[in-house]
Motif scaffolding. Structure first.
Motif, PDB file in Angstrom:
ATOM      1  N   PHE A 157       3.154   8.429  -2.398  1.00  0.00           N
ATOM      2  CA  PHE A 157       4.200   9.351  -2.863  1.00  0.00           C
ATOM      3  C   PHE A 157       4.921   8.762  -4.075  1.00  0.00           C
ATOM      4  CE2 PHE A 157       8.604  11.010  -2.598  1.00  0.00           C
ATOM      5  CZ  PHE A 157       8.330  12.361  -2.756  1.00  0.00           C
ATOM      6  N   SER A 158       5.191   7.455  -4.045  1.00  0.00           N
ATOM      7  CA  SER A 158       5.854   6.790  -5.173  1.00  0.00           C
ATOM      8  C   SER A 158       4.977   6.824  -6.418  1.00  0.00           C
ATOM      9  CB  SER A 158       6.181   5.340  -4.802  1.00  0.00           C
ATOM     10  OG  SER A 158       7.039   5.282  -3.682  1.00  0.00           O
ATOM     11  N   ILE A 159       3.673   6.655  -6.229  1.00  0.00           N
ATOM     12  CA  ILE A 159       2.747   6.719  -7.354  1.00  0.00           C
ATOM     13  C   ILE A 159       2.754   8.100  -7.985  1.00  0.00           C
ATOM     14  CG2 ILE A 159       0.286   6.695  -7.959  1.00  0.00           C
ATOM     15  CD1 ILE A 159      -0.037   4.411  -5.931  1.00  0.00           C
ATOM     16  N   LEU A 160       2.778   9.154  -7.155  1.00  0.00           N
ATOM     17  CA  LEU A 160       2.829  10.522  -7.682  1.00  0.00           C
ATOM     18  C   LEU A 160       4.095  10.751  -8.498  1.00  0.00           C
ATOM     19  CD1 LEU A 160       1.511  12.545  -4.580  1.00  0.00           C
ATOM     20  CD2 LEU A 160       0.294  12.007  -6.709  1.00  0.00           C
ATOM     21  N   SER A 202      -3.082 -10.845  -1.910  1.00  0.00           N
ATOM     22  CA  SER A 202      -3.448  -9.431  -1.787  1.00  0.00           C
ATOM     23  C   SER A 202      -4.948  -9.258  -1.548  1.00  0.00           C
ATOM     24  CB  SER A 202      -3.044  -8.657  -3.050  1.00  0.00           C
ATOM     25  OG  SER A 202      -3.779  -9.089  -4.176  1.00  0.00           O
ATOM     26  N   TYR A 203      -5.751 -10.324  -1.756  1.00  0.00           N
ATOM     27  CA  TYR A 203      -7.188 -10.248  -1.474  1.00  0.00           C
ATOM     28  C   TYR A 203      -7.453  -9.931  -0.003  1.00  0.00           C
ATOM     29  CZ  TYR A 203      -8.198 -12.268  -6.064  1.00  0.00           C
ATOM     30  OH  TYR A 203      -8.301 -12.489  -7.419  1.00  0.00           O
ATOM     31  N   MET A 204      -6.478 -10.226   0.844  1.00  0.00           N
ATOM     32  CA  MET A 204      -6.637  -9.950   2.267  1.00  0.00           C
ATOM     33  C   MET A 204      -6.255  -8.520   2.623  1.00  0.00           C
ATOM     34  SD  MET A 204      -7.874 -12.787   2.929  1.00  0.00           S
ATOM     35  CE  MET A 204      -8.258 -12.289   4.605  1.00  0.00           C
ATOM     36  N   LEU A 205      -5.973  -7.710   1.627  1.00  0.00           N
ATOM     37  CA  LEU A 205      -5.670  -6.294   1.837  1.00  0.00           C
ATOM     38  C   LEU A 205      -6.888  -5.451   1.473  1.00  0.00           C
ATOM     39  CD1 LEU A 205      -2.118  -6.093   0.183  1.00  0.00           C
ATOM     40  CD2 LEU A 205      -2.617  -6.015   2.638  1.00  0.00           C
ATOM     41  N   PRO A 206      -7.024  -4.268   2.071  1.00  0.00           N
ATOM     42  CA  PRO A 206      -8.089  -3.342   1.641  1.00  0.00           C
ATOM     43  C   PRO A 206      -7.949  -3.036   0.160  1.00  0.00           C
ATOM     44  CG  PRO A 206      -7.045  -2.578   3.660  1.00  0.00           C
ATOM     45  CD  PRO A 206      -6.214  -3.727   3.171  1.00  0.00           C
ATOM     46  N   ARG A 207      -9.034  -2.603  -0.452  1.00  0.00           N
ATOM     47  CA  ARG A 207      -9.040  -2.407  -1.902  1.00  0.00           C
ATOM     48  C   ARG A 207      -7.953  -1.448  -2.369  1.00  0.00           C
ATOM     49  NH1 ARG A 207     -14.605  -0.888  -4.365  1.00  0.00           N
ATOM     50  NH2 ARG A 207     -15.172  -0.158  -2.310  1.00  0.00           N
ATOM     51  N   TYR A 208      -7.760  -0.335  -1.660  1.00  0.00           N
ATOM     52  CA  TYR A 208      -6.767   0.631  -2.125  1.00  0.00           C
ATOM     53  C   TYR A 208      -5.351   0.072  -2.032  1.00  0.00           C
ATOM     54  CZ  TYR A 208      -5.555   1.920   2.730  1.00  0.00           C
ATOM     55  OH  TYR A 208      -5.132   1.904   4.040  1.00  0.00           O
ATOM     56  N   ARG A 209      -5.099  -0.794  -1.066  1.00  0.00           N
ATOM     57  CA  ARG A 209      -3.777  -1.417  -0.974  1.00  0.00           C
ATOM     58  C   ARG A 209      -3.594  -2.469  -2.064  1.00  0.00           C
ATOM     59  NH1 ARG A 209      -3.093  -1.980   5.672  1.00  0.00           N
ATOM     60  NH2 ARG A 209      -2.929   0.274   6.039  1.00  0.00           N
ATOM     61  N   ARG A 210      -4.664  -3.169  -2.417  1.00  0.00           N
ATOM     62  CA  ARG A 210      -4.572  -4.089  -3.549  1.00  0.00           C
ATOM     63  C   ARG A 210      -4.233  -3.321  -4.816  1.00  0.00           C
ATOM     64  NH1 ARG A 210      -9.590  -6.298  -2.045  1.00  0.00           N
ATOM     65  NH2 ARG A 210     -10.427  -5.959  -4.130  1.00  0.00           N
ATOM     66  N   ALA A 211      -4.834  -2.149  -4.977  1.00  0.00           N
ATOM     67  CA  ALA A 211      -4.527  -1.317  -6.140  1.00  0.00           C
ATOM     68  C   ALA A 211      -3.053  -0.932  -6.144  1.00  0.00           C
ATOM     69  CB  ALA A 211      -5.403  -0.063  -6.150  1.00  0.00           C
ATOM     70  N   PHE A 212      -2.497  -0.632  -4.969  1.00  0.00           N
ATOM     71  CA  PHE A 212      -1.074  -0.309  -4.873  1.00  0.00           C
ATOM     72  C   PHE A 212      -0.215  -1.498  -5.316  1.00  0.00           C
ATOM     73  CE2 PHE A 212      -1.606   3.044  -1.245  1.00  0.00           C
ATOM     74  CZ  PHE A 212      -2.158   3.922  -2.164  1.00  0.00           C
ATOM     75  N   VAL A 213      -0.623  -2.702  -4.888  1.00  0.00           N
ATOM     76  CA  VAL A 213       0.116  -3.918  -5.271  1.00  0.00           C
ATOM     77  C   VAL A 213       0.084  -4.097  -6.784  1.00  0.00           C
ATOM     78  CG1 VAL A 213       0.117  -6.447  -5.169  1.00  0.00           C
ATOM     79  CG2 VAL A 213      -0.219  -5.116  -3.075  1.00  0.00           C
ATOM     80  N   ILE A 231       3.945  -1.273 -12.850  1.00  0.00           N
ATOM     81  CA  ILE A 231       3.861  -0.141 -13.775  1.00  0.00           C
ATOM     82  C   ILE A 231       4.535   1.078 -13.173  1.00  0.00           C
ATOM     83  CG2 ILE A 231       2.270   1.347 -15.050  1.00  0.00           C
ATOM     84  CD1 ILE A 231       0.174  -0.882 -14.784  1.00  0.00           C
ATOM     85  N   MET A 232       4.279   1.305 -11.890  1.00  0.00           N
ATOM     86  CA  MET A 232       4.873   2.436 -11.187  1.00  0.00           C
ATOM     87  C   MET A 232       6.394   2.416 -11.294  1.00  0.00           C
ATOM     88  SD  MET A 232       4.642   3.160  -7.078  1.00  0.00           S
ATOM     89  CE  MET A 232       5.689   1.729  -6.695  1.00  0.00           C
TER      90      MET A 232
END
Length: 249
Positions: A62-65, A144-155, A160-161
């Motif tokens: 939601f924050s990204i949107l 963050s490598y221990m997070l799923p890929r989409y969560r790494r993208a959020f990090v 920028i967000m």
């Protein structure tokens, strides 16, 4: 892709459906990547949890949107923000400098907070110089490598967000200060460009998460080197243009 989070006293593992594993040695604080490892079939782990979408992911999405809407609003108002007829006073120069510092701090703080939001440990904040000229403050997000890929993208996108959301807030609630945005708009845009030589947030989002390529950081090739120096040339020209606009020439 289905992913599992496994943990024991020494290791923490993120295992993908195809068996690929990101392994964290908790004692030595080192990270490893193993293909077709299937660690869950080799050893017993005291903790095993399937990684699923949850409310935290919804909040970040939601924050990204909101940030994307803010970015569109900035582009719509771009001519107003970068009006060539605006001449800055000394007070406005000081306000712009303070606004830049505020957004840099907020940018790195956002990386840190999203890491903590997902229960990961953010590393040290460091000052780096690209090409020994361009200063840059970076937050260590290795965990963050221990997070799923989409969560790494959020990090990676968090900084920028936050910058785009600040732009949106200024345009919506404080339009009289919209001139401040010219000092950070290009900073946000630069961070979105995925050039490996600069290793921007955009690079980490596109290369390390969406493409899931893990070996580009230490490699050099003609295309990446050309792109890197084109990026620097573009940055220098844009900064000079912004300075000329700010002084009203």
């Amino acid at each position: 892709m289905q992913e599992w989070h496994l943990e024991n006293n020494q290791y923490e593992v993120l295992e993908m459906q195809n068996g690929d594993c990101v392994v964290k040695d908790k004692i030595n604080n080192k990270f490893y990547y193993q293909e077709k490892y299937f660690v869950s079939r080799k050893w017993n782990f005291t903790h095993k949890e399937k990684v699923c979408w949850n409310w935290k992911d919804t909040v970040l999405l939601f924050s990204i949107l909101i940030s994307l809407i803010s970015m569109i609003a900035v582009f719509i108002q771009y001519q107003t923000i970068y009006s060539p007829y605006t001449v800055f006073s000394r007070k406005e120069y000081i306000e712009s400098a303070a606004f830049i510092i505020f957004n840099i701090v907020l940018h790195e703080l956002a990386h840190y907070l999203v890491m903590r939001f997902y229960g990961r440990k953010a590393g040290k904040v460091k000052l780096k110089f690209y090409f020994k000229i361009f200063p840059c403050i970076v937050t260590n997000t290795t965990d963050s490598y221990m997070l799923p890929r989409y969560r790494r993208a959020f990090v990676y996108y968090a900084g920028i967000m936050t910058n785009w959301i600040v732009c949106g807030i200024v345009l919506l609630f404080f339009p009289q200060y919209s001139f401040l945005l010219r000092s950070i708009v290009w900073m946000a845009i630069y961070n979105m460009i995925p050039f490996g030589g600069i290793r921007t947030d955009g690079y980490h989002i596109i290369v390390n998460t969406l493409l899931n390529v893990r070996d580009l950081k230490g490699k050099k090739n003609a295309i990446s080197e050309i792109a890197k120096y084109c990026f620097v040339a573009f940055a220098v020209v844009s900064i000079c243009q912004s300075i000329l606009i700010m002084i009203g020439t």
